[in-house]
Design a protein around this motif. Sequence first.
Motif, PDB file in Angstrom:
ATOM      1  N   LEU A  59       0.900  -1.107   0.029  1.00 29.76           N
ATOM      2  CA  LEU A  59      -0.260  -0.022  -0.373  1.00 29.76           C
ATOM      3  C   LEU A  59       1.095   1.259  -0.112  1.00 29.76           C
ATOM      4  CD1 LEU A  59      -2.835   1.251   0.124  1.00 29.76           C
ATOM      5  CD2 LEU A  59      -2.655   1.140   2.751  1.00 29.76           C
ATOM      6  N   LEU A  60       0.281   2.133  -0.820  1.00 32.92           N
ATOM      7  CA  LEU A  60       1.729   3.832  -0.984  1.00 32.92           C
ATOM      8  C   LEU A  60       0.623   4.560   0.082  1.00 32.92           C
ATOM      9  CD1 LEU A  60       3.150   5.382  -1.878  1.00 32.92           C
ATOM     10  CD2 LEU A  60       1.995   5.626  -3.820  1.00 32.92           C
ATOM     11  N   SER A  61       1.465   4.605   1.164  1.00 33.75           N
ATOM     12  CA  SER A  61       0.286   6.184   2.081  1.00 33.75           C
ATOM     13  C   SER A  61       1.033   7.153   1.792  1.00 33.75           C
ATOM     14  CB  SER A  61       0.764   5.067   3.522  1.00 33.75           C
ATOM     15  OG  SER A  61       0.039   5.800   4.762  1.00 33.75           O
ATOM     16  N   SER A  62       1.241   8.000   2.087  1.00 29.92           N
ATOM     17  CA  SER A  62       1.358   9.439   2.696  1.00 29.92           C
ATOM     18  C   SER A  62       2.487   9.053   4.245  1.00 29.92           C
ATOM     19  CB  SER A  62       0.811  10.156   3.054  1.00 29.92           C
ATOM     20  OG  SER A  62       0.783  11.419   2.871  1.00 29.92           O
ATOM     21  N   VAL A  63       3.766  10.415   3.793  1.00 36.25           N
ATOM     22  CA  VAL A  63       4.032  10.103   4.615  1.00 36.25           C
ATOM     23  C   VAL A  63       3.428  11.162   6.862  1.00 36.25           C
ATOM     24  CG1 VAL A  63       4.728  13.064   4.348  1.00 36.25           C
ATOM     25  CG2 VAL A  63       6.436  11.663   5.688  1.00 36.25           C
ATOM     26  N   PHE A  64       3.727  10.319   7.578  1.00 33.12           N
ATOM     27  CA  PHE A  64       3.472  10.584   8.826  1.00 33.12           C
ATOM     28  C   PHE A  64       1.977   9.941   8.849  1.00 33.12           C
ATOM     29  CE2 PHE A  64       7.254  13.204   8.246  1.00 33.12           C
ATOM     30  CZ  PHE A  64       7.588  12.512   9.429  1.00 33.12           C
ATOM     31  N   ALA A  65       1.282   9.264   7.405  1.00 29.66           N
ATOM     32  CA  ALA A  65       0.199   9.182   8.064  1.00 29.66           C
ATOM     33  C   ALA A  65      -0.613   8.160   8.979  1.00 29.66           C
ATOM     34  CB  ALA A  65      -0.808   8.308   7.115  1.00 29.66           C
ATOM     35  N   ASP A  66       0.304   7.482   9.625  1.00 29.90           N
ATOM     36  CA  ASP A  66       0.282   6.773  10.621  1.00 29.90           C
ATOM     37  C   ASP A  66       0.596   7.625  11.977  1.00 29.90           C
ATOM     38  OD1 ASP A  66       2.910   7.035  10.354  1.00 29.90           O
ATOM     39  OD2 ASP A  66       3.298   4.750  11.405  1.00 29.90           O
ATOM     40  N   GLU A  67       1.094   8.846  12.155  1.00 22.04           N
ATOM     41  CA  GLU A  67       1.403  10.002  13.238  1.00 22.04           C
ATOM     42  C   GLU A  67      -0.167  10.742  13.075  1.00 22.04           C
ATOM     43  OE1 GLU A  67       5.609   9.841  14.075  1.00 22.04           O
ATOM     44  OE2 GLU A  67       5.606   9.054  12.686  1.00 22.04           O
ATOM     45  N   PRO A  68      -1.394  10.855  13.359  1.00 21.40           N
ATOM     46  CA  PRO A  68      -1.714  11.919  13.709  1.00 21.40           C
ATOM     47  C   PRO A  68      -1.132  13.260  14.016  1.00 21.40           C
ATOM     48  CG  PRO A  68      -3.455  10.032  14.017  1.00 21.40           C
ATOM     49  CD  PRO A  68      -1.760  10.034  13.731  1.00 21.40           C
ATOM     50  N   GLU A  69      -0.790  12.964  15.242  1.00 23.31           N
ATOM     51  CA  GLU A  69       0.197  14.674  15.771  1.00 23.31           C
ATOM     52  C   GLU A  69       0.647  15.420  15.044  1.00 23.31           C
ATOM     53  OE1 GLU A  69       2.806  10.843  16.542  1.00 23.31           O
ATOM     54  OE2 GLU A  69       0.677  11.339  16.647  1.00 23.31           O
ATOM     55  N   LYS A  70       1.809  14.844  14.373  1.00 21.29           N
ATOM     56  CA  LYS A  70       2.399  15.429  13.112  1.00 21.29           C
ATOM     57  C   LYS A  70       1.687  16.286  11.917  1.00 21.29           C
ATOM     58  CE  LYS A  70       6.785  12.848  14.258  1.00 21.29           C
ATOM     59  NZ  LYS A  70       7.756  12.427  13.561  1.00 21.29           N
ATOM     60  N   TRP A  71       0.490  15.934  12.373  1.00 21.47           N
ATOM     61  CA  TRP A  71       0.076  16.798  10.473  1.00 21.47           C
ATOM     62  C   TRP A  71      -0.345  17.804  10.872  1.00 21.47           C
ATOM     63  CZ3 TRP A  71      -4.860  12.835  10.597  1.00 21.47           C
ATOM     64  CH2 TRP A  71      -4.380  10.943  10.627  1.00 21.47           C
ATOM     65  N   GLY A  72      -0.161  18.662  11.554  1.00 24.61           N
ATOM     66  CA  GLY A  72      -0.349  20.084  12.239  1.00 24.61           C
ATOM     67  C   GLY A  72       0.822  20.826  11.402  1.00 24.61           C
ATOM     68  N   ASP A  73       2.060  19.917  11.053  1.00 27.02           N
ATOM     69  CA  ASP A  73       3.743  20.551  10.749  1.00 27.02           C
ATOM     70  C   ASP A  73       2.761  21.328   9.558  1.00 27.02           C
ATOM     71  OD1 ASP A  73       5.327  20.327   9.007  1.00 27.02           O
ATOM     72  OD2 ASP A  73       5.869  19.872  10.734  1.00 27.02           O
ATOM     73  N   PRO A  74       3.479  22.930   9.442  1.00 30.13           N
ATOM     74  CA  PRO A  74       3.055  23.405   8.177  1.00 30.13           C
ATOM     75  C   PRO A  74       3.633  22.627   6.532  1.00 30.13           C
ATOM     76  CG  PRO A  74       4.364  24.724  10.252  1.00 30.13           C
ATOM     77  CD  PRO A  74       4.356  23.364  10.314  1.00 30.13           C
ATOM     78  N   ALA A  75       3.976  21.746   7.043  1.00 25.23           N
ATOM     79  CA  ALA A  75       4.595  21.308   5.597  1.00 25.23           C
ATOM     80  C   ALA A  75       3.087  20.275   5.141  1.00 25.23           C
ATOM     81  CB  ALA A  75       6.093  20.526   5.855  1.00 25.23           C
TER      82      ALA A  75
END
Length: 111
Positions: free
Chosen positions: A39-55
């Motif tokens: 499965l092609l996922s996404s960077v930090f898809a399994d770490e919701p706490e990082k989704w607020g990063d501006p990048a």
Amino acid sequence: MRSRRWSQAYPCPPVSSSCQGAVKLIEAAKKAGIRRFVLLSSVFADEPEKWGDPALAGITDYNIAKFFADQWLVRDSGLDYTIVQPGNLLDEPGRRRRHTRPRGREQGATP
């Protein structure tokens, strides 16, 4: 073991076609006798706490969909799996280097 229906197991976010599409492919692979799903996922898809990063802020909905699809594969599919989480792409010339995991992040080898 009988699989739960996707809609019963996880309420899907607004980008449901992405997560439901992945689940449909996983289920089709099982029916076809495939034992390993990649499965092609996404960077930090399994770490919701990082989704607020501006990048990552511009792909939050996408990461939510990938999170749910990843969870289905890991917890409910019964398949062997490999989840690929590519890093961010940069708008700069390439340096002819590859990294197999983000720096500072300990992960096992890809089977």
